[in-house]
Design a protein around this motif. Structure first.
Motif, PDB file in Angstrom:
ATOM      1  N   LEU A  30      42.859  44.329  44.312  1.00 32.39           N
ATOM      2  CA  LEU A  30      43.930  43.612  43.601  1.00 32.39           C
ATOM      3  C   LEU A  30      43.935  42.153  44.047  1.00 32.39           C
ATOM      4  N   ARG A  31      43.081  41.367  43.473  1.00 38.75           N
ATOM      5  CA  ARG A  31      42.944  39.957  43.854  1.00 38.75           C
ATOM      6  C   ARG A  31      44.255  39.189  43.697  1.00 38.75           C
ATOM      7  N   GLN A  32      44.953  39.395  42.571  1.00 36.86           N
ATOM      8  CA  GLN A  32      46.203  38.660  42.344  1.00 36.86           C
ATOM      9  C   GLN A  32      47.254  38.998  43.402  1.00 36.86           C
ATOM     10  N   ASP A  33      47.305  40.260  43.799  1.00 36.91           N
ATOM     11  CA  ASP A  33      48.279  40.667  44.808  1.00 36.91           C
ATOM     12  C   ASP A  33      47.930  40.079  46.169  1.00 36.91           C
ATOM     13  N   GLU A 144      58.493  41.575  38.484  1.00 33.67           N
ATOM     14  CA  GLU A 144      57.483  40.899  37.675  1.00 33.67           C
ATOM     15  C   GLU A 144      56.328  41.851  37.407  1.00 33.67           C
ATOM     16  N   ARG A 145      56.072  42.125  36.135  1.00 36.97           N
ATOM     17  CA  ARG A 145      54.911  42.943  35.759  1.00 36.97           C
ATOM     18  C   ARG A 145      53.673  42.058  35.778  1.00 36.97           C
ATOM     19  N   VAL A 146      52.601  42.597  36.354  1.00 40.98           N
ATOM     20  CA  VAL A 146      51.368  41.827  36.490  1.00 40.98           C
ATOM     21  C   VAL A 146      50.224  42.637  35.870  1.00 40.98           C
ATOM     22  N   PRO A 147      49.750  42.228  34.688  1.00 38.69           N
ATOM     23  CA  PRO A 147      48.616  42.953  34.095  1.00 38.69           C
ATOM     24  C   PRO A 147      47.372  42.785  34.969  1.00 38.69           C
ATOM     25  N   ALA A 148      46.486  43.742  34.895  1.00 42.98           N
ATOM     26  CA  ALA A 148      45.251  43.664  35.674  1.00 42.98           C
ATOM     27  C   ALA A 148      44.439  42.461  35.218  1.00 42.98           C
ATOM     28  N   GLY A 149      44.072  41.611  36.165  1.00 40.72           N
ATOM     29  CA  GLY A 149      43.212  40.473  35.883  1.00 40.72           C
ATOM     30  C   GLY A 149      41.753  40.870  35.999  1.00 40.72           C
ATOM     31  N   LEU A 150      40.883  39.914  35.889  1.00 34.55           N
ATOM     32  CA  LEU A 150      39.442  40.183  35.946  1.00 34.55           C
ATOM     33  C   LEU A 150      39.015  40.814  37.263  1.00 34.55           C
ATOM     34  N   ARG A 151      39.725  40.487  38.356  1.00 32.66           N
ATOM     35  CA  ARG A 151      39.344  40.994  39.678  1.00 32.66           C
ATOM     36  C   ARG A 151      40.384  41.964  40.243  1.00 32.66           C
ATOM     37  N   ASP A 152      41.068  42.663  39.336  1.00 29.38           N
ATOM     38  CA  ASP A 152      42.059  43.668  39.717  1.00 29.38           C
ATOM     39  C   ASP A 152      41.652  45.007  39.111  1.00 29.38           C
ATOM     40  N   ASP A 153      41.795  46.080  39.893  1.00 30.41           N
ATOM     41  CA  ASP A 153      41.454  47.409  39.381  1.00 30.41           C
ATOM     42  C   ASP A 153      42.479  47.939  38.384  1.00 30.41           C
TER      43      ASP A 153
END
Length: 173
Positions: A30-33, A144-153
């Protein structure tokens, strides 16, 4: 023991079933996290167990690290040690303290936390390391809902909980 002037904050990433780890590591990417974690904990003190520290492998830059271990002979460059969760709290001083795992450390310190920063990991992944969060004494202040980004599972949801008034854990001085 010194009392912290800032709230003690638990930072947790867990699935709805409470999974926080598998085979000594996080069972997701989870890169964003991780970027949010870095941004929000920068300049603070990270309180963690020895296994959590060893899974990270090094002190994280820009934050002081206190490793809680019963092994008095254990040490690692760039970290402080504490023999108990209470002793670790005493080392926070005037900085912000963040409880970052693992399961035993969360179990010991969640009752002392004023806030919980929870990343709900929307995954059904299995894992042997779990946390139980009793959120009945907390109220949601942010979501805050966070959709999976390119580097998130998987997608996540970040929630900031604050302990309800009158429900604080008695602080030792």
């Amino acid at each position: 023991m010194e009392t912290t002037t800032h709230p003690l904050i638990a930072v947790v990433a867990a699935t709805p079933s409470g999974v926080i780890g598998r085979d000594g590591d996080m069972p997701w990417r989870l890169r964003q996290d991780l970027q949010r974690f870095k941004r929000m904990t920068m300049g603070g003190v990270l309180l963690m167990g020895r296994k959590t520290f060893e899974s990270i492998g090094r002190p994280l830059p820009g934050r002081r690290t206190v490793v809680i271990t019963r092994d008095a002979a254990w040490s690692a460059p760039g970290v402080q040690t504490a023999a108990s969760p209470e002793a670790a709290i005493g080392q926070i001083g005037g900085e912000r303290g963040f409880v970052v795992g693992g399961a035993q450390i969360y179990a010991a310190l969640l009752p002392r936390c004023d806030e919980i920063w929870l990343t709900r990991v929307w995954s059904g992944v299995n894992g042997e390391t779990r946390v139980e969060l009793d959120l009945s004494e907390f109220r949601v202040m942010e979501r805050e809902r966070v959709p999976a980004g390119l580097r998130d599972d998987v997608p996540t949801e970040f929630r900031r909980y604050v302990r309800k008034a009158g429900k604080s854990f008695p602080q030792k001085s």
